[in-house]
Design a protein around this motif. Structure first.
Motif, short mmCIF file in Angstrom:
data_model
loop_
_atom_site.label_atom_id
_atom_site.label_comp_id
_atom_site.label_asym_id
_atom_site.label_seq_id
_atom_site.Cartn_x
_atom_site.Cartn_y
_atom_site.Cartn_z
N ALA A 160 25.93 -16.39 -37.79
CA ALA A 160 27.28 -16.51 -37.22
C ALA A 160 27.73 -17.96 -37.19
O ALA A 160 26.92 -18.89 -37.23
CB ALA A 160 27.29 -15.95 -35.80
N VAL A 161 29.06 -18.12 -37.13
CA VAL A 161 29.65 -19.42 -36.85
C VAL A 161 30.10 -19.38 -35.39
O VAL A 161 30.84 -18.48 -34.98
CB VAL A 161 30.86 -19.70 -37.76
CG1 VAL A 161 31.47 -21.06 -37.41
CG2 VAL A 161 30.46 -19.62 -39.22
N VAL A 162 29.60 -20.34 -34.60
CA VAL A 162 29.98 -20.44 -33.19
C VAL A 162 30.79 -21.72 -33.01
O VAL A 162 30.34 -22.80 -33.39
CB VAL A 162 28.72 -20.50 -32.29
CG1 VAL A 162 29.11 -20.74 -30.83
CG2 VAL A 162 27.91 -19.23 -32.42
N ASP A 163 31.97 -21.57 -32.45
CA ASP A 163 32.85 -22.72 -32.24
C ASP A 163 33.20 -22.75 -30.75
O ASP A 163 33.95 -21.91 -30.27
CB ASP A 163 34.10 -22.54 -33.11
CG ASP A 163 35.06 -23.71 -32.99
OD1 ASP A 163 34.84 -24.59 -32.12
OD2 ASP A 163 36.05 -23.74 -33.75
N SER A 164 32.62 -23.72 -30.02
CA SER A 164 32.77 -23.74 -28.56
C SER A 164 33.48 -25.01 -28.12
O SER A 164 33.12 -26.10 -28.56
CB SER A 164 31.38 -23.67 -27.92
OG SER A 164 31.50 -23.60 -26.53
N GLY A 198 29.68 -22.39 -20.68
CA GLY A 198 29.33 -22.30 -22.10
C GLY A 198 28.59 -21.03 -22.45
O GLY A 198 28.98 -20.29 -23.36
N PHE A 199 27.53 -20.72 -21.71
CA PHE A 199 26.75 -19.52 -22.05
C PHE A 199 27.42 -18.24 -21.58
O PHE A 199 27.20 -17.18 -22.17
CB PHE A 199 25.31 -19.64 -21.56
CG PHE A 199 24.45 -20.41 -22.53
CD1 PHE A 199 23.97 -19.81 -23.69
CD2 PHE A 199 24.15 -21.74 -22.31
CE1 PHE A 199 23.20 -20.52 -24.61
CE2 PHE A 199 23.38 -22.47 -23.22
CZ PHE A 199 22.91 -21.86 -24.37
N ALA A 200 28.27 -18.32 -20.55
CA ALA A 200 29.02 -17.11 -20.16
C ALA A 200 30.01 -16.76 -21.26
O ALA A 200 30.13 -15.59 -21.66
CB ALA A 200 29.73 -17.33 -18.83
N ALA A 201 30.73 -17.77 -21.78
CA ALA A 201 31.69 -17.50 -22.86
C ALA A 201 30.96 -17.05 -24.12
O ALA A 201 31.39 -16.11 -24.81
CB ALA A 201 32.51 -18.76 -23.15
N LEU A 202 29.81 -17.68 -24.42
CA LEU A 202 29.05 -17.29 -25.61
C LEU A 202 28.52 -15.86 -25.49
O LEU A 202 28.55 -15.09 -26.45
CB LEU A 202 27.88 -18.26 -25.84
CG LEU A 202 26.99 -17.95 -27.05
CD1 LEU A 202 27.78 -18.02 -28.36
CD2 LEU A 202 25.80 -18.93 -27.12
#
Ligand code: DP6
Length: 376
Positions: free
Chosen positions: A131-135, A151-155
């Motif tokens: 996957a591509v993760v853009d945070s 960060g980890f809740a949104a991820l």
């Protein structure tokens, strides 16, 4: 990471109330969330937004590092500032995961933590695509302002939706916990308690350790004045510092025991809408946590001279009759709990006494949820 038989996310989800909008499916989610979730899974892409939370009863120390199981229950307030927005897009042809943090490739160890988290989601869904993760954070990363929580809740929400994981708010809270412990509380708006499930271990503890909303008197009007005395990254990560504290601090066990008592009293104070009691309990719990760190070998000291100046302002405000109480996390920044209608007073006093600090007022914020747009 191989398939993890310890992780169980398909558990009956809590009924999400207003502001706790993470649940994807029909009755347990917000209107329309179910359809958006299903579509994200079909398209293999999703975007989610989450806010940080500040603990009033702290999480400090794990009893299981792999499953991220805490030694004690904790209780927090999710804020309305410093949101993180994270987009996850499956990239079946790619050689591996790509992780972008604020537009730039993430450095280690942040990248490895995100990849390990995606591995966990893949093991739960059976979908193997990278996957591509853009945070994107609106909070300084790694400065003790809870960027790992948002960060980890949104991820967790974005990755679970993109990979088509079927679960509810409670399952997402468990999942977020595996990324960063405090993240499990950001699934929910307002006040939330993370259950340690300390009487269990292994798979049973994994199932029983999640956050859920805490009932609070409707009249309770709170704000948190955030005093940023230093926005730079901290010298010791909270993960390393809590490990050292658990292993070496003679004050650690007594603090865990007193924290259990703090939590029970905090719940009563919140239910009764007693701001002074909420503040007193939060302040003593935070100072106790810092005492455990100071007693670690070698000592972990996050508080700076400007932090102590802010603590002095809080004492002075109280002497002048303003209900103001401090809490501090793994960094030098101070958060001052006060009545919403007195936040401007507290803000002005802090600005005057700590001239180098940037100060902002936060109020209770919403839970993590899918964001508009498909993350494409
Ligand atoms: C001081 O959740 O960042 O903010 O689980 O190792 O990722 P890991 O730790 P993290 O620790 C937060 C600690 C704290 C207190 C709290 O938020 O309860």
């Amino acid at each position: 990471m191989t398939a993890d038989h310890h992780t169980t996310v398909d558990h009956p989800a809590v009924t999400a109330g207003p502001g706790t909008a993470a649940a994807p499916a029909g009755a347990e989610g917000e209107l329309g969330q179910g359809r958006a979730w299903a579509q994200a899974g079909r398209l293999g892409r999703a975007a989610a937004v989450a806010h940080p939370n500040i603990a009033l009863i702290k999480y400090w120390g794990k009893r299981d590092e792999d499953l991220v199981l805490p030694a004690a229950d904790s209780l927090s307030l999710t804020l309305d500032v410093f949101a993180t927005t994270t987009r996850v897009r499956l990239a079946p042809g790619a050689a591996g995961d790509r992780v972008l943090l604020n537009g730039a490739p993430a450095a280690e160890p942040a990248r490895a933590r995100v990849v390990a988290f995606l591995d966990l989601v893949r093991s739960l869904t059976g979908r193997q695509a990278p996957a591509v993760v853009d945070s994107r954070n609106t909070v300084p990363t790694g400065a003790g302002l809870a960027s790992s929580a948002s960060g980890f809740a949104a991820l967790a929400v974005a990755a679970a939706a993109a990979y088509g994981l079927s679960t509810g708010a409670r399952g997402l809270s468990r999942l977020a916990r595996r990324g960063s412990g405090s993240a499990c509380r950001s699934l929910f708006g307002g006040f939330a308690q993370w259950h340690a499930a300390a009487h269990t271990s292994g798979a049973a503890a994994d199932l029983a350790s999640y956050a859920e909303p805490v009932p609070v008197a409707a009249a309770l009007d709170v704000a948190l004045v955030i005093v940023v005395v230093d926005a730079g990254p901290k010298a010791v990560s909270s993960r390393a510092a809590m490990r050292r504290t658990v292993a070496t601090s003679p004050l650690y066990r007594p603090w865990v025991d007193s924290s259990g008592q703090d939590l029970r009293q905090m719940r009563a104070a919140l239910a009764g809408g007693d701001l002074a009691a909420v503040g007193e309990i939060a302040e003593r719990n935070a100072l106790g946590m810092h005492a455990t760190m100071l007693a670690a070998r070698p000592a972990v000291r996050y508080l700076a001279p400007a932090s102590l100046t802010a603590l002095d302002v809080v004492l002075r405000l109280r002497r002048d009759g303003v209900a103001a109480y401090a809490t501090m996390d793994a960094g030098p920044n101070v958060k001052v709990l006060c009545a919403g209608h007195q936040a401007h007073l507290v803000e002005a006093a802090v600005r005057q006494a700590v001239p180098g600090a940037s100060v902002l007022v936060a109020r209770p914020g919403p839970g993590a949820r899918l964001a508009r747009g498909d993350g494409g």
